[in-house]
Design a protein around this motif. Structure first.
Motif, PDB file in Angstrom:
ATOM      1  N   UNK A  37       0.833  -1.179   0.000  1.00 34.36           N
ATOM      2  CA  UNK A  37       0.010   0.125   0.023  1.00 34.36           C
ATOM      3  C   UNK A  37       0.864   1.224   0.249  1.00 34.36           C
ATOM      4  N   UNK A  38       2.039   1.242   0.603  1.00 37.75           N
ATOM      5  CA  UNK A  38       2.781   2.356   0.972  1.00 37.75           C
ATOM      6  C   UNK A  38       3.634   2.471  -0.562  1.00 37.75           C
ATOM      7  N   UNK A  39       3.990   1.718  -1.194  1.00 38.46           N
ATOM      8  CA  UNK A  39       4.406   1.709  -2.511  1.00 38.46           C
ATOM      9  C   UNK A  39       3.453   2.402  -3.545  1.00 38.46           C
ATOM     10  N   UNK A  40       2.433   2.053  -3.373  1.00 38.07           N
ATOM     11  CA  UNK A  40       1.328   2.492  -4.223  1.00 38.07           C
ATOM     12  C   UNK A  40       0.859   3.926  -4.108  1.00 38.07           C
ATOM     13  N   UNK A  41       1.097   4.514  -2.592  1.00 36.39           N
ATOM     14  CA  UNK A  41       0.465   5.877  -2.431  1.00 36.39           C
ATOM     15  C   UNK A  41       1.516   6.629  -2.165  1.00 36.39           C
ATOM     16  N   UNK A  42       2.930   6.444  -2.042  1.00 32.69           N
ATOM     17  CA  UNK A  42       3.897   7.289  -1.653  1.00 32.69           C
ATOM     18  C   UNK A  42       4.399   8.554  -2.318  1.00 32.69           C
ATOM     19  N   UNK A  43       4.105   8.639  -3.746  1.00 27.37           N
ATOM     20  CA  UNK A  43       4.132   9.706  -4.611  1.00 27.37           C
ATOM     21  C   UNK A  43       3.352  10.691  -4.164  1.00 27.37           C
ATOM     22  N   UNK A  44       2.263  10.448  -3.699  1.00 26.93           N
ATOM     23  CA  UNK A  44       1.170  11.536  -3.173  1.00 26.93           C
ATOM     24  C   UNK A  44       1.976  12.175  -1.830  1.00 26.93           C
ATOM     25  N   UNK A  45       2.466  11.520  -1.411  1.00 18.59           N
ATOM     26  CA  UNK A  45       3.009  11.982  -0.110  1.00 18.59           C
ATOM     27  C   UNK A  45       4.152  13.064  -0.303  1.00 18.59           C
ATOM     28  N   UNK A  46       4.918  12.597  -1.462  1.00 20.81           N
ATOM     29  CA  UNK A  46       5.966  13.601  -2.029  1.00 20.81           C
ATOM     30  C   UNK A  46       5.622  14.928  -2.477  1.00 20.81           C
ATOM     31  N   UNK A  47       4.533  14.640  -3.386  1.00 22.18           N
ATOM     32  CA  UNK A  47       3.873  15.951  -3.938  1.00 22.18           C
ATOM     33  C   UNK A  47       3.305  16.928  -2.688  1.00 22.18           C
ATOM     34  N   UNK A  48       2.573  16.132  -1.857  1.00 21.74           N
ATOM     35  CA  UNK A  48       1.794  17.031  -0.876  1.00 21.74           C
ATOM     36  C   UNK A  48       2.946  17.880   0.039  1.00 21.74           C
ATOM     37  N   UNK A  49       4.116  17.362   0.446  1.00 18.97           N
ATOM     38  CA  UNK A  49       5.142  17.371   1.212  1.00 18.97           C
ATOM     39  C   UNK A  49       5.742  18.692   0.169  1.00 18.97           C
ATOM     40  N   UNK A  75      12.644  11.756 -13.369  1.00 16.58           N
ATOM     41  CA  UNK A  75      11.560  10.426 -13.723  1.00 16.58           C
ATOM     42  C   UNK A  75      10.841  10.280 -12.689  1.00 16.58           C
ATOM     43  N   UNK A  76      10.496   8.900 -13.032  1.00 16.44           N
ATOM     44  CA  UNK A  76       9.525   8.061 -11.857  1.00 16.44           C
ATOM     45  C   UNK A  76      10.345   8.049 -10.523  1.00 16.44           C
ATOM     46  N   UNK A  77      11.805   7.567 -10.538  1.00 18.21           N
ATOM     47  CA  UNK A  77      12.437   7.487  -9.316  1.00 18.21           C
ATOM     48  C   UNK A  77      12.126   8.759  -8.300  1.00 18.21           C
ATOM     49  N   UNK A  78      12.017   9.975  -8.814  1.00 19.40           N
ATOM     50  CA  UNK A  78      11.713  11.103  -8.338  1.00 19.40           C
ATOM     51  C   UNK A  78      10.865  11.094  -7.439  1.00 19.40           C
ATOM     52  N   UNK A  79       9.557  10.362  -7.462  1.00 20.46           N
ATOM     53  CA  UNK A  79       8.488  10.319  -7.036  1.00 20.46           C
ATOM     54  C   UNK A  79       8.526   9.439  -5.780  1.00 20.46           C
ATOM     55  N   UNK A  80       9.464   8.888  -5.579  1.00 23.20           N
ATOM     56  CA  UNK A  80       9.926   7.916  -4.554  1.00 23.20           C
ATOM     57  C   UNK A  80      11.101   8.220  -3.841  1.00 23.20           C
ATOM     58  N   UNK A  81      11.466   9.527  -3.970  1.00 26.58           N
ATOM     59  CA  UNK A  81      12.527  10.069  -2.850  1.00 26.58           C
ATOM     60  C   UNK A  81      12.291   9.891  -1.295  1.00 26.58           C
ATOM     61  N   UNK A  82      13.276   8.969  -0.679  1.00 22.43           N
ATOM     62  CA  UNK A  82      13.003   9.013   0.629  1.00 22.43           C
ATOM     63  C   UNK A  82      12.218   7.668   0.935  1.00 22.43           C
ATOM     64  N   UNK A  83      12.115   6.919  -0.030  1.00 21.42           N
ATOM     65  CA  UNK A  83      11.197   5.798   0.177  1.00 21.42           C
ATOM     66  C   UNK A  83      11.913   4.675   1.108  1.00 21.42           C
ATOM     67  N   UNK A  84      13.134   4.418   0.708  1.00 17.97           N
ATOM     68  CA  UNK A  84      13.932   3.452   1.393  1.00 17.97           C
ATOM     69  C   UNK A  84      13.691   3.774   2.953  1.00 17.97           C
ATOM     70  N   UNK A  85      14.044   4.877   3.664  1.00 16.61           N
ATOM     71  CA  UNK A  85      14.180   5.348   4.683  1.00 16.61           C
ATOM     72  C   UNK A  85      12.638   5.231   5.440  1.00 16.61           C
ATOM     73  N   UNK A  86      11.963   5.674   4.638  1.00 17.43           N
ATOM     74  CA  UNK A  86      10.325   5.394   5.252  1.00 17.43           C
ATOM     75  C   UNK A  86       9.888   3.934   5.295  1.00 17.43           C
ATOM     76  N   UNK A  87      10.034   3.073   4.335  1.00 22.72           N
ATOM     77  CA  UNK A  87       9.736   1.592   4.765  1.00 22.72           C
ATOM     78  C   UNK A  87      10.582   0.995   5.607  1.00 22.72           C
ATOM     79  N   UNK A  88      11.856   1.439   6.012  1.00 24.54           N
ATOM     80  CA  UNK A  88      12.791   0.729   7.131  1.00 24.54           C
ATOM     81  C   UNK A  88      12.083   1.171   8.159  1.00 24.54           C
ATOM     82  N   UNK A  89      11.667   2.341   8.525  1.00 23.46           N
ATOM     83  CA  UNK A  89      11.154   2.686   9.751  1.00 23.46           C
ATOM     84  C   UNK A  89       9.512   2.463  10.140  1.00 23.46           C
ATOM     85  N   UNK A  90       9.021   2.337   8.756  1.00 22.25           N
ATOM     86  CA  UNK A  90       7.408   2.359   8.919  1.00 22.25           C
ATOM     87  C   UNK A  90       7.046   0.746   9.568  1.00 22.25           C
TER      88      UNK A  90
END
Length: 320
Positions: A37-49, A75-90
């Motif tokens: 679920x986090x993978x699918x919705x993470x880009x929305x958090x990036x845009x919101x921030x 590109x697409x990876x830009x929508x997942x900046x910080x994802x590794x950190x988030x998933x580690x702590x999530x």
């Protein structure tokens, strides 16, 4: 099953109490489900921030221009900046949250039962207490992850510094502010996420029961059980209502918290100064920057999360 569980079934729900779950399976399967679920919705958090930290002279100040800018530069990876950190702590944060939520919910139902409240009110109070308590417990893990991930989300945008990954952010935060740097905005995070969680779970619990009554379930305890499709539709509708309510109430605090967390050491401001800056730039509507993406995020995340969560509980229930 206790009385709260019996009541839940009378409203056509399939609520399963904490003592009826296989805990090991619950945590392992849950980690996989919520990661998806986090993978699918993470880009929305990036845009919101990014919208929340945009300055007056930033060109990209609406949702679509931010997305275009990210795709153009990274590109697409830009929508997942910080994802590794988030998933580690999530994962640990989510384990803490779900454990506290389920155990508190059972106790809260028992606590409010003597007051003889209506079903929706009783559900709202018990779920709200459980949601707030769970959020309070999980903030100790979540806030440092939030600080690092949000700095990665906005790096290079609107004058913000660039980093070489999460470890680089952590080193620089530690060097400039020490351990307390990882807890910048902690008070506001608690003030934002705990009420938000309380409002979300209270709205979800009460709206479900109202919907079930509207559909004619709950008036007769022995009535025909609804289909799985109906149950999922009611749960999804409850998630959307909860997301809309929580996002509208808590977006101003979330905007202030985000700005405090992404500021560099040399730009440190107080919450009051952040509020003054937002109002000076855009008037009071500045406090609602990113409301659209946050509403979408909370509704989409809430609906996806609650459907996954209810499915997870059914999957991990102990057969009797």
């Amino acid at each position: 099953m206790d009385s709260s569980g019996t009541r839940a079934h009378s409203f056509g729900q399939t609520e399963i109490n904490w003592d009826k779950l296989d805990k090991t399976k619950f945590y392992l399967v849950g980690a996989g489900l919520f990661t998806g679920v986090t993978v699918a919705l993470y880009p929305v958090s990036v845009v919101k921030t990014r919208l929340q930290v945009a300055s007056r002279d930033t060109v990209e100040r609406n949702t679509f221009s931010v997305i275009r800018g990210i795709l153009r530069t990274d590109g697409i990876p830009g929508l997942y900046r910080g994802f590794g950190t988030v998933i580690t702590g999530a994962i640990p944060a989510r384990i803490i949250f779900l454990t506290a939520l389920e155990t508190t919910k059972v106790a809260a139902f028992r606590m409010v039962e003597p007051f003889k409240l209506s079903e929706p009110t009783q559900a709202a109070v018990a779920n709200g207490i459980a949601g707030m308590t769970a959020s309070l417990f999980s903030q100790a893990v979540f806030v440092p992850i939030d600080v690092v991930s949000q700095k990665l989300m906005v790096q290079g945008y609107s004058g913000h510094a660039k980093y070489n990954g999460g470890l680089d952010v952590a080193r620089k935060v530690l060097k400039s502010d020490g351990i307390r740097g990882f807890y910048r905005g902690f008070g506001l995070s608690v003030m934002t996420y705990s009420p938000s969680s309380a409002v979300w779970w209270a709205s979800y619990g009460s709206s479900q029961r109202i919907i079930w009554r509207f559909l004619g379930h709950g008036t007769e305890p022995e009535g025909a059980a609804p289909s799985q499709r109906t149950i999922m539709l009611v749960q999804a509708t409850g998630g959307i209502i909860a997301g809309a309510t929580a996002s509208f109430i808590t977006t101003p605090l979330d905007t202030i918290k985000t700005r405090l967390q992404v500021m560099g050491h040399e730009k440190r401001s107080t919450a009051r100064q952040v509020v003054k800056g937002l109002i000076a730039d855009d008037g009071w509507k500045g406090l609602y920057r990113g409301l659209g993406p946050r509403f979408f995020s909370m509704s989409a995340w809430g609906t996806s999360m609650i459907l996954a969560y209810e499915y997870l509980k059914r999957l991990c229930s102990i057969d009797e």
